[in-house]
Design a protein around this motif. Structure first.
Motif, PDB file in Angstrom:
ATOM      1  N   VAL A 175       0.847  -1.200   0.000  1.00  0.00           N
ATOM      2  CA  VAL A 175       0.000   0.000   0.000  1.00  0.00           C
ATOM      3  C   VAL A 175       0.878   1.244   0.000  1.00  0.00           C
ATOM      4  O   VAL A 175       0.670   2.173  -0.781  1.00  0.00           O
ATOM      5  N   ARG A 176       1.877   1.252   0.865  1.00  0.00           N
ATOM      6  CA  ARG A 176       2.783   2.398   0.963  1.00  0.00           C
ATOM      7  C   ARG A 176       3.453   2.661  -0.392  1.00  0.00           C
ATOM      8  O   ARG A 176       3.489   3.795  -0.872  1.00  0.00           O
ATOM      9  N   GLU A 177       3.948   1.606  -1.016  1.00  0.00           N
ATOM     10  CA  GLU A 177       4.623   1.736  -2.308  1.00  0.00           C
ATOM     11  C   GLU A 177       3.662   2.238  -3.394  1.00  0.00           C
ATOM     12  O   GLU A 177       3.991   3.127  -4.176  1.00  0.00           O
ATOM     13  N   SER A 178       2.457   1.683  -3.430  1.00  0.00           N
ATOM     14  CA  SER A 178       1.467   2.074  -4.427  1.00  0.00           C
ATOM     15  C   SER A 178       1.048   3.534  -4.269  1.00  0.00           C
ATOM     16  O   SER A 178       0.946   4.282  -5.251  1.00  0.00           O
ATOM     17  N   VAL A 179       0.809   3.945  -3.037  1.00  0.00           N
ATOM     18  CA  VAL A 179       0.374   5.320  -2.771  1.00  0.00           C
ATOM     19  C   VAL A 179       1.476   6.317  -3.106  1.00  0.00           C
ATOM     20  O   VAL A 179       1.230   7.334  -3.767  1.00  0.00           O
ATOM     21  N   ILE A 180       2.691   6.028  -2.682  1.00  0.00           N
ATOM     22  CA  ILE A 180       3.810   6.931  -2.975  1.00  0.00           C
ATOM     23  C   ILE A 180       3.992   7.074  -4.475  1.00  0.00           C
ATOM     24  O   ILE A 180       4.115   8.186  -5.001  1.00  0.00           O
ATOM     25  N   SER A 181       3.986   5.971  -5.179  1.00  0.00           N
ATOM     26  CA  SER A 181       4.167   5.996  -6.630  1.00  0.00           C
ATOM     27  C   SER A 181       3.077   6.819  -7.326  1.00  0.00           C
ATOM     28  O   SER A 181       3.362   7.669  -8.165  1.00  0.00           O
ATOM     29  N   ALA A 182       1.817   6.574  -6.954  1.00  0.00           N
ATOM     30  CA  ALA A 182       0.705   7.272  -7.597  1.00  0.00           C
ATOM     31  C   ALA A 182       0.725   8.767  -7.311  1.00  0.00           C
ATOM     32  O   ALA A 182       0.561   9.588  -8.220  1.00  0.00           O
ATOM     33  N   VAL A 183       0.921   9.142  -6.060  1.00  0.00           N
ATOM     34  CA  VAL A 183       0.894  10.561  -5.701  1.00  0.00           C
ATOM     35  C   VAL A 183       2.068  11.300  -6.325  1.00  0.00           C
ATOM     36  O   VAL A 183       1.905  12.394  -6.882  1.00  0.00           O
ATOM     37  N   GLU A 184       3.258  10.714  -6.267  1.00  0.00           N
ATOM     38  CA  GLU A 184       4.416  11.402  -6.847  1.00  0.00           C
ATOM     39  C   GLU A 184       4.290  11.520  -8.367  1.00  0.00           C
ATOM     40  O   GLU A 184       4.640  12.542  -8.939  1.00  0.00           O
TER      41      GLU A 184
END
Length: 143
Positions: free
Chosen positions: A101-110
């Motif tokens: 989740v952390r990886e997915s959220v960081i990737s999408a937001v950035e």
């Protein structure tokens, strides 16, 4: 010969002006990215999901689940911090799901917002057990 009398600007068009991004935009992107991760049942606490489910059934309240339920953000000029509350399926590794989740959220937001994500805090508030009814089925007496 004629001279070029056109106006020349020293900067590219994309740098003329300012782009503001509302917090709700980042909340929606983070919520969608978190929901896409395998092992995530829902976002938000059981109480928030119950209240949201009732709210969605009311006329004029809009259709579909709230994408921002369980998501809180702080967005600055160049950085963002995100807090998520999730429910995971029983039997999945909570640490693996939280990391994904952390990886997915960081990737999408950035990628979509262009803000550096300085932290993604995850609160696992519940586990979805196989024998539990789905929220959509609760409260229905007749089919």
């Amino acid at each position: 010969m004629t001279e070029n009398a056109g106006i020349r600007h020293g900067s590219v068009p994309g740098s003329r002006g300012r782009t503001d991004i509302a917090d709700v935009v980042v909340e929606k992107i983070a919520g969608m990215a978190a929901r896409d991760v395998r092992g995530v049942y829902a976002l938000g606490s059981g109480f928030a999901r119950s209240m949201g489910s009732m709210r969605e059934r009311m006329p004029g309240a809009g259709a579909g689940k709230s994408v921002t339920r369980g998501v809180s953000v702080e967005v600055g000029e160049v950085q963002a911090a995100i807090d998520l509350e999730i429910v995971v399926y029983y039997g999945t590794s909570i640490t693996d799901v939280a990391g994904a989740v952390r990886e997915s959220v960081i990737s999408a937001v950035e990628r979509l917002v262009g803000r550096e994500v300085v932290e993604v805090n995850i609160m696992v508030s519940d586990v979805k057990l196989p024998e539990e009814e789905d929220d959509e089925e609760e409260g229905q007496r007749v089919q």
